[in-house]
Design an enzyme around this catalytic site. Structure first.
Site, PDB file in Angstrom:
ATOM      1  N   THR A   1       0.839  -1.198   0.000  1.00  0.00           N
ATOM      2  CA  THR A   1       0.000   0.000   0.000  1.00  0.00           C
ATOM      3  C   THR A   1       0.870   1.243   0.000  1.00  0.00           C
ATOM      4  OG1 THR A   1      -1.712   1.231   1.217  1.00  0.00           O
ATOM      5  CG2 THR A   1      -0.156   0.019   2.554  1.00  0.00           C
TER       6      THR A   1
ATOM      7  N   ASN B   1      -0.538   3.947   1.384  1.00  0.00           N
ATOM      8  CA  ASN B   1      -1.280   4.761   2.349  1.00  0.00           C
ATOM      9  C   ASN B   1      -0.874   4.397   3.795  1.00  0.00           C
ATOM     10  OD1 ASN B   1      -3.261   5.796   4.073  1.00  0.00           O
ATOM     11  ND2 ASN B   1      -4.838   5.738   2.483  1.00  0.00           N
TER      12      ASN B   1
ATOM     13  N   LYS C   1      -3.612   3.579   6.410  1.00  0.00           N
ATOM     14  CA  LYS C   1      -4.142   2.201   6.404  1.00  0.00           C
ATOM     15  C   LYS C   1      -3.241   1.287   7.241  1.00  0.00           C
ATOM     16  CE  LYS C   1      -6.245   1.842   1.770  1.00  0.00           C
ATOM     17  NZ  LYS C   1      -6.149   1.062   0.522  1.00  0.00           N
TER      18      LYS C   1
ATOM     19  N   ASP D   1      -8.316  -2.747  -0.411  1.00  0.00           N
ATOM     20  CA  ASP D   1      -8.925  -1.680  -1.189  1.00  0.00           C
ATOM     21  C   ASP D   1     -10.194  -1.249  -0.469  1.00  0.00           C
ATOM     22  OD1 ASP D   1      -7.781  -0.658  -3.716  1.00  0.00           O
ATOM     23  OD2 ASP D   1      -9.908  -0.522  -4.206  1.00  0.00           O
ATOM     24  N   SER D   2     -10.419   0.054  -0.433  1.00  0.00           N
ATOM     25  CA  SER D   2     -11.591   0.528   0.297  1.00  0.00           C
ATOM     26  C   SER D   2     -12.202   1.706  -0.441  1.00  0.00           C
ATOM     27  CB  SER D   2     -11.189   0.934   1.725  1.00  0.00           C
ATOM     28  OG  SER D   2      -9.966   1.620   1.721  1.00  0.00           O
TER      29      SER D   2
ATOM     30  N   GLY E   1      -8.646  10.968   4.978  1.00  0.00           N
ATOM     31  CA  GLY E   1      -9.623  10.853   3.889  1.00  0.00           C
ATOM     32  C   GLY E   1     -10.969  11.465   4.235  1.00  0.00           C
TER      33      GLY E   1
ATOM     34  N   ASP F   1     -13.001  10.768   6.579  1.00  0.00           N
ATOM     35  CA  ASP F   1     -13.422  10.642   7.987  1.00  0.00           C
ATOM     36  C   ASP F   1     -14.184  11.857   8.521  1.00  0.00           C
ATOM     37  OD1 ASP F   1     -12.515   8.080   8.356  1.00  0.00           O
ATOM     38  OD2 ASP F   1     -10.659   8.634   9.362  1.00  0.00           O
TER      39      ASP F   1
HETATM   40  P1  ITT Z   1      -3.407   2.091  -1.648  1.00  0.00           P
HETATM   41  O1  ITT Z   1      -4.286   1.829  -2.868  1.00  0.00           O
HETATM   42  O2  ITT Z   1      -1.995   2.372  -2.014  1.00  0.00           O
HETATM   43  O3  ITT Z   1      -3.574   1.024  -0.605  1.00  0.00           O
HETATM   44  P2  ITT Z   1      -5.178   4.390  -1.373  1.00  0.00           P
HETATM   45  O4  ITT Z   1      -5.337   5.465  -0.361  1.00  0.00           O
HETATM   46  O5  ITT Z   1      -5.034   4.806  -2.817  1.00  0.00           O
HETATM   47  O6  ITT Z   1      -3.941   3.448  -0.955  1.00  0.00           O
HETATM   48  P3  ITT Z   1      -7.637   2.996  -2.014  1.00  0.00           P
HETATM   49  O7  ITT Z   1      -7.339   2.907  -3.481  1.00  0.00           O
HETATM   50  O8  ITT Z   1      -8.167   1.784  -1.320  1.00  0.00           O
HETATM   51  O9  ITT Z   1      -6.348   3.386  -1.178  1.00  0.00           O
HETATM   52  O10 ITT Z   1      -8.581   4.252  -1.807  1.00  0.00           O
HETATM   53  C1  ITT Z   1      -9.385   4.334  -0.723  1.00  0.00           C
HETATM   54  C2  ITT Z   1      -9.709   5.806  -0.477  1.00  0.00           C
HETATM   55  O11 ITT Z   1     -10.968   5.842   0.199  1.00  0.00           O
HETATM   56  C3  ITT Z   1      -8.686   6.439   0.466  1.00  0.00           C
HETATM   57  O12 ITT Z   1      -7.642   7.085  -0.220  1.00  0.00           O
HETATM   58  C4  ITT Z   1      -9.573   7.439   1.248  1.00  0.00           C
HETATM   59  O13 ITT Z   1      -9.710   8.634   0.527  1.00  0.00           O
HETATM   60  C5  ITT Z   1     -10.914   6.712   1.286  1.00  0.00           C
HETATM   61  N1  ITT Z   1     -11.001   5.908   2.513  1.00  0.00           N
HETATM   62  C6  ITT Z   1     -10.853   4.564   2.644  1.00  0.00           C
HETATM   63  N2  ITT Z   1     -10.973   4.196   3.933  1.00  0.00           N
HETATM   64  C7  ITT Z   1     -11.183   5.312   4.620  1.00  0.00           C
HETATM   65  C8  ITT Z   1     -11.366   5.594   5.986  1.00  0.00           C
HETATM   66  O14 ITT Z   1     -11.315   4.649   6.914  1.00  0.00           O
HETATM   67  N3  ITT Z   1     -11.564   6.863   6.344  1.00  0.00           N
HETATM   68  C9  ITT Z   1     -11.612   7.854   5.427  1.00  0.00           C
HETATM   69  N4  ITT Z   1     -11.435   7.684   4.123  1.00  0.00           N
HETATM   70  C10 ITT Z   1     -11.214   6.418   3.723  1.00  0.00           C
END
Ligand code: ITT
Length: 193
Positions: free
Chosen positions: A11, A13, A16, A69-70, A146, A148
């Site tokens: 990741t 992030n 995470k 992924d979220s 993000g 939140d």
């Molecule tokens: P990786 O793909 O490198 O793991 P990313 O941040 O790009 O990191 P995602 O593609 O899974 O991850 O995008 C998920 C986005 O959704 C993340 O960047 C946040 O903006 C939002 N998100 C996910 N979980 C969250 C949370 O618990 N609280 C707030 N925002 C969240």
């Protein structure tokens, strides 16, 4: 002495990783950041994105790996931003979402998290977590990352994720649910005795 099981987390992030490690500490599992690039296909299915990323990563890293992924899915916006949450957060931020929702009184939304695990001997195993809630009318709170500050999970007495302590967020959150499922599976099936 308790053995700590270390697993690579692919990741970019750091939030995470921090959340996942807080959740997994009770299972004796520690995730360490992998510096290989996470490859994501374009898909409406977080599960498909995770499976593809895992299969790509396992070829590069001959070890146990986790991919997650979220995304935030807003009902009246037909699930937007969903799989595009990362991009939309960077381009529009929380304020952009609040603007899109200005005239919309039905604020139902959910956060979804898909965690995938695999190793050189084990095919991808997938775990899901969903947290239901509402989009707030304004940005509130200072914790987390993000979206939140604009997401009010059900049963939080109206507080956004950012107004909850990190540990309280873990109790409700999509990531808390998915990583606890993973932790339980891992200690029952994989962990070193
Ligand atoms: P990786 O793909 O490198 O793991 P990313 O941040 O790009 O990191 P995602 O593609 O899974 O991850 O995008 C998920 C986005 O959704 C993340 O960047 C946040 O903006 C939002 N998100 C996910 N979980 C969250 C949370 O618990 N609280 C707030 N925002 C969240």
């Amino acid at each position: 002495m308790i053995d700590i099981n270390e697993i690579y987390f692919v990741t970019s992030n750091d939030h995470k990783i921090e959340e996942a490690n807080r959740i997994l500490s009770q299972f004796g599992i520690k995730l360490k950041k992998s510096n290989i690039k996470k490859i994501e296909i374009q898909s409406n299915s977080l599960e498909k994105i995770v499976k593809y990323s895992l299969l790509y990563a396992i070829k590069k890293l001959n070890n146990e790996i986790i991919v997650e992924d979220s995304g935030l899915f807003i009902e009246k916006l037909n699930g937007f931003p969903g799989p595009f949450s990362s991009y939309v957060y960077k381009k529009l931020g929380c304020n952009g979402i609040l603007k899109l929702m200005k005239e919309i009184s039905d604020r139902r939304a959910l956060f979804k998290c898909v965690v995938g695990y695999c190793s050189p001997n084990i095919k991808p195993v997938i775990f899901h977590g969903i947290c239901y809630g509402n989009i707030s009318y304004e940005i509130r709170g200072s914790h987390g990352f993000g979206f939140d500050p604009i997401f009010i999970p059900d049963n939080s007495n109206g507080l956004t994720f950012s107004e909850l302590s990190p540990e309280e967020k873990d109790k409700f959150s999509h990531r808390g649910i998915a990583f606890r499922k993973f932790g339980l599976w891992y200690i029952n099936n994989i962990a070193k005795p």
